[in-house]
Scaffold this motif. Structure first.
Motif, PDB file in Angstrom:
ATOM      1  N   SER A 106      16.103  15.054  40.987  1.00 28.55           N
ATOM      2  CA  SER A 106      15.464  14.617  42.227  1.00 28.55           C
ATOM      3  C   SER A 106      15.042  15.840  43.028  1.00 28.55           C
ATOM      4  CB  SER A 106      16.419  13.764  43.060  1.00 28.55           C
ATOM      5  OG  SER A 106      17.362  14.578  43.733  1.00 28.55           O
ATOM      6  N   PRO A 107      14.186  15.655  44.031  1.00 30.80           N
ATOM      7  CA  PRO A 107      13.783  16.782  44.873  1.00 30.80           C
ATOM      8  C   PRO A 107      14.969  17.498  45.534  1.00 30.80           C
ATOM      9  CG  PRO A 107      12.298  14.948  45.210  1.00 30.80           C
ATOM     10  CD  PRO A 107      13.428  14.440  44.349  1.00 30.80           C
TER      11      PRO A 107
ATOM     12  N   ARG B 212      16.223  20.890  44.140  1.00 28.52           N
ATOM     13  CA  ARG B 212      15.453  22.115  44.385  1.00 28.52           C
ATOM     14  C   ARG B 212      16.310  23.170  45.084  1.00 28.52           C
ATOM     15  NH1 ARG B 212      11.177  25.244  42.888  1.00 28.52           N
ATOM     16  NH2 ARG B 212      10.750  26.568  44.630  1.00 28.52           N
TER      17      ARG B 212
ATOM     18  N   ILE C 271       8.527  16.692  40.076  1.00 29.61           N
ATOM     19  CA  ILE C 271       9.599  16.074  40.865  1.00 29.61           C
ATOM     20  C   ILE C 271      10.154  17.063  41.887  1.00 29.61           C
ATOM     21  CG2 ILE C 271      11.943  15.108  40.736  1.00 29.61           C
ATOM     22  CD1 ILE C 271      11.022  13.877  37.990  1.00 29.61           C
ATOM     23  N   LEU C 272      10.203  18.337  41.517  1.00 30.83           N
ATOM     24  CA  LEU C 272      10.744  19.369  42.402  1.00 30.83           C
ATOM     25  C   LEU C 272       9.709  19.942  43.365  1.00 30.83           C
ATOM     26  CD1 LEU C 272      12.994  21.194  39.794  1.00 30.83           C
ATOM     27  CD2 LEU C 272      13.753  19.663  41.633  1.00 30.83           C
ATOM     28  N   GLY C 273       8.511  19.353  43.367  1.00 37.55           N
ATOM     29  CA  GLY C 273       7.492  19.770  44.328  1.00 37.55           C
ATOM     30  C   GLY C 273       6.633  20.940  43.890  1.00 37.55           C
ATOM     31  N   GLU C 274       6.592  21.209  42.598  1.00 39.99           N
ATOM     32  CA  GLU C 274       5.815  22.332  42.061  1.00 39.99           C
ATOM     33  C   GLU C 274       4.659  21.819  41.194  1.00 39.99           C
ATOM     34  OE1 GLU C 274       6.282  25.467  42.897  1.00 39.99           O
ATOM     35  OE2 GLU C 274       8.114  25.136  44.057  1.00 39.99           O
TER      36      GLU C 274
ATOM     37  N   ALA D 141       8.847  12.210  43.195  1.00 42.09           N
ATOM     38  CA  ALA D 141       8.780  13.397  44.059  1.00 42.09           C
ATOM     39  C   ALA D 141       8.995  13.051  45.529  1.00 42.09           C
ATOM     40  CB  ALA D 141       7.442  14.100  43.880  1.00 42.09           C
ATOM     41  N   ASP D 142       8.757  11.790  45.902  1.00 44.91           N
ATOM     42  CA  ASP D 142       8.954  11.343  47.282  1.00 44.91           C
ATOM     43  C   ASP D 142      10.385  10.889  47.558  1.00 44.91           C
ATOM     44  OD1 ASP D 142       6.330  11.876  47.930  1.00 44.91           O
ATOM     45  OD2 ASP D 142       5.653   9.805  47.674  1.00 44.91           O
TER      46      ASP D 142
ATOM     47  N   SER E 264      14.510  10.986  48.057  1.00 48.96           N
ATOM     48  CA  SER E 264      15.380  11.934  48.748  1.00 48.96           C
ATOM     49  C   SER E 264      16.510  12.449  47.860  1.00 48.96           C
ATOM     50  CB  SER E 264      15.974  11.283  49.998  1.00 48.96           C
ATOM     51  OG  SER E 264      16.700  10.118  49.621  1.00 48.96           O
TER      52      SER E 264
END
Length: 166
Positions: free
Chosen positions: A51-52, A55, A114-117, A146-147, A149
Protein backbone atom coordinates in the motif's frame (compact mmCIF):
# COMPACT_ATOMS: atom_id res chain seq x y z
CA UNK A 1 13.05 4.22 -6.06
CA UNK A 2 15.95 1.81 -6.32
CA UNK A 3 15.02 -1.51 -7.94
CA UNK A 4 16.85 -4.68 -6.94
CA UNK A 5 16.30 -8.24 -8.14
CA UNK A 6 17.19 -11.50 -6.41
CA UNK A 7 17.98 -13.28 -9.66
CA UNK A 8 17.67 -17.06 -9.90
CA UNK A 9 18.46 -17.34 -13.62
CA UNK A 10 16.20 -20.36 -14.10
CA UNK A 11 13.91 -18.96 -16.78
CA UNK A 12 14.34 -18.25 -20.49
CA UNK A 13 17.05 -15.56 -20.74
CA UNK A 14 15.46 -14.19 -23.93
CA UNK A 15 12.21 -13.47 -22.06
CA UNK A 16 13.77 -12.34 -18.77
CA UNK A 17 12.54 -8.86 -17.98
CA UNK A 18 14.93 -8.48 -15.01
CA UNK A 19 17.97 -8.98 -17.24
CA UNK A 20 16.65 -6.41 -19.68
CA UNK A 21 16.09 -3.89 -16.88
CA UNK A 22 19.67 -4.49 -15.71
CA UNK A 23 21.03 -3.95 -19.25
CA UNK A 24 19.40 -0.50 -19.22
CA UNK A 25 20.68 0.22 -15.67
CA UNK A 26 17.11 0.36 -14.39
CA UNK A 27 17.57 -2.46 -11.84
CA UNK A 28 20.42 -4.26 -10.15
CA UNK A 29 20.64 -8.08 -10.17
CA UNK A 30 21.89 -10.12 -7.21
CA UNK A 31 22.73 -13.82 -7.35
CA UNK A 32 22.45 -14.44 -3.59
CA UNK A 33 20.04 -13.49 -0.85
CA UNK A 34 22.96 -12.14 1.19
CA UNK A 35 23.88 -9.69 -1.60
CA UNK A 36 20.28 -8.49 -2.01
CA UNK A 37 19.67 -5.25 -0.10
CA UNK A 38 16.96 -4.65 2.48
CA UNK A 39 13.79 -3.22 1.01
CA UNK A 40 10.14 -3.82 0.30
CA UNK A 41 10.11 -7.40 -1.01
CA UNK A 42 7.36 -8.12 -3.53
CA UNK A 43 6.30 -11.54 -2.27
CA UNK A 44 3.09 -13.27 -3.43
CA UNK A 45 3.09 -15.28 -0.19
CA UNK A 46 3.24 -12.20 2.08
CA UNK A 47 0.51 -11.71 4.67
CA UNK A 48 0.05 -8.00 3.93
CA UNK A 49 -0.75 -6.21 0.68
CA UNK A 50 1.47 -3.45 -0.64
CA UNK A 51 0.00 0.00 0.00
CA UNK A 52 1.09 3.64 -0.26
CA UNK A 53 1.78 3.55 3.50
CA UNK A 54 4.77 1.27 2.80
CA UNK A 55 6.53 4.15 1.03
CA UNK A 56 7.74 5.36 4.44
CA UNK A 57 9.64 2.09 5.01
CA UNK A 58 12.43 2.42 2.44
CA UNK A 59 13.31 3.69 -1.02
CA UNK A 60 14.20 0.19 -2.26
CA UNK A 61 11.90 -2.26 -4.01
CA UNK A 62 13.03 -5.90 -4.31
CA UNK A 63 11.66 -8.62 -6.59
CA UNK A 64 12.52 -12.27 -7.01
CA UNK A 65 13.12 -13.23 -10.61
CA UNK A 66 12.61 -16.94 -11.17
CA UNK A 67 10.33 -19.22 -13.11
CA UNK A 68 6.80 -19.48 -11.73
CA UNK A 69 7.42 -23.22 -11.32
CA UNK A 70 10.23 -22.59 -8.84
CA UNK A 71 8.66 -19.63 -7.02
CA UNK A 72 8.40 -21.28 -3.63
CA UNK A 73 8.05 -19.67 -0.24
CA UNK A 74 11.62 -20.62 0.68
CA UNK A 75 13.00 -18.43 -2.08
CA UNK A 76 11.36 -15.42 -0.48
CA UNK A 77 13.49 -15.70 2.68
CA UNK A 78 15.06 -12.32 1.95
CA UNK A 79 15.42 -9.63 4.58
CA UNK A 80 12.97 -6.79 4.24
CA UNK A 81 9.36 -5.78 4.52
CA UNK A 82 7.42 -8.45 2.62
CA UNK A 83 4.31 -7.31 0.76
CA UNK A 84 2.00 -8.98 -1.75
CA UNK A 85 0.73 -7.20 -4.81
CA UNK A 86 -3.06 -7.03 -5.06
CA UNK A 87 -5.15 -8.33 -7.96
CA UNK A 88 -3.72 -7.27 -11.30
CA UNK A 89 -3.71 -8.87 -14.75
CA UNK A 90 -0.57 -9.69 -16.73
CA UNK A 91 0.01 -8.09 -20.12
CA UNK A 92 3.21 -9.93 -21.01
CA UNK A 93 3.04 -12.36 -23.96
CA UNK A 94 3.62 -15.45 -21.78
CA UNK A 95 0.82 -14.85 -19.26
CA UNK A 96 -1.40 -12.30 -21.00
CA UNK A 97 -4.74 -11.86 -19.23
CA UNK A 98 -3.87 -14.10 -16.29
CA UNK A 99 -4.43 -12.60 -12.85
CA UNK A 100 -1.56 -12.67 -10.34
CA UNK A 101 0.92 -13.98 -13.00
CA UNK A 102 3.04 -10.85 -13.41
CA UNK A 103 6.61 -10.99 -14.59
CA UNK A 104 9.35 -9.01 -12.85
CA UNK A 105 8.95 -5.71 -14.71
CA UNK A 106 5.16 -5.83 -14.28
CA UNK A 107 5.56 -6.47 -10.55
CA UNK A 108 7.97 -3.55 -10.24
CA UNK A 109 5.69 -1.29 -12.28
CA UNK A 110 2.68 -2.23 -10.15
CA UNK A 111 4.63 -1.62 -6.96
CA UNK A 112 5.89 1.72 -8.24
CA UNK A 113 2.37 2.85 -9.21
CA UNK A 114 0.96 1.88 -5.83
CA UNK A 115 3.82 3.69 -4.08
CA UNK A 116 3.22 6.87 -6.08
CA UNK A 117 6.05 6.48 -8.60
CA UNK A 118 4.01 6.32 -11.80
CA UNK A 119 6.65 8.05 -13.96
CA UNK A 120 9.27 5.47 -12.99
CA UNK A 121 6.77 2.68 -13.73
CA UNK A 122 6.21 4.10 -17.21
CA UNK A 123 9.97 4.43 -17.71
CA UNK A 124 10.73 0.78 -16.95
CA UNK A 125 7.76 -0.49 -18.97
CA UNK A 126 8.80 1.61 -21.97
CA UNK A 127 11.56 -0.92 -22.68
CA UNK A 128 8.93 -3.57 -23.57
CA UNK A 129 6.59 -3.30 -26.57
CA UNK A 130 3.68 -4.59 -24.43
CA UNK A 131 4.59 -2.41 -21.40
CA UNK A 132 2.01 0.29 -22.04
CA UNK A 133 -0.64 -2.43 -22.31
CA UNK A 134 0.04 -3.44 -18.70
CA UNK A 135 -0.81 0.06 -17.50
CA UNK A 136 -3.88 0.22 -19.76
CA UNK A 137 -5.25 -3.18 -18.64
CA UNK A 138 -4.79 -2.28 -14.98
CA UNK A 139 -5.45 1.48 -15.10
CA UNK A 140 -8.44 1.53 -12.76
CA UNK A 141 -7.17 -0.90 -10.09
CA UNK A 142 -3.71 0.70 -10.02
CA UNK A 143 -5.27 4.14 -9.55
CA UNK A 144 -7.57 2.86 -6.82
CA UNK A 145 -4.80 0.99 -4.97
CA UNK A 146 -2.59 4.10 -5.10
CA UNK A 147 -5.41 6.10 -3.48
CA UNK A 148 -5.67 3.72 -0.50
CA UNK A 149 -4.37 4.71 2.91
CA UNK A 150 -3.16 1.29 4.05
CA UNK A 151 -3.02 -2.44 3.36
CA UNK A 152 -6.53 -3.18 4.63
CA UNK A 153 -7.96 -0.59 2.22
CA UNK A 154 -6.03 -2.20 -0.67
CA UNK A 155 -7.41 -5.62 0.30
CA UNK A 156 -10.94 -4.18 0.37
CA UNK A 157 -10.54 -2.75 -3.14
CA UNK A 158 -9.02 -6.03 -4.33
CA UNK A 159 -12.07 -7.84 -2.91
CA UNK A 160 -14.32 -5.87 -5.24
CA UNK A 161 -12.37 -7.10 -8.27
CA UNK A 162 -12.27 -10.68 -7.04
CA UNK A 163 -16.02 -10.66 -6.26
CA UNK A 164 -16.77 -9.22 -9.70
CA UNK A 165 -14.88 -12.09 -11.35
CA UNK A 166 -16.93 -14.84 -9.70
Amino acid sequence: MKLHVRYEGDDDPDKCTARKLARFDLAELHRTTRATPYGIVLNPHAEQALSPADRAETDTLVALDCSWKSAERALFGMPGVHRALPFLVAANPVNYGKPFQLNTVEAFAAGLCILGERDQAEQILSKFRWGKTFLELNAEPLRRYADCSDSSAVVAVQGEYLDAGE
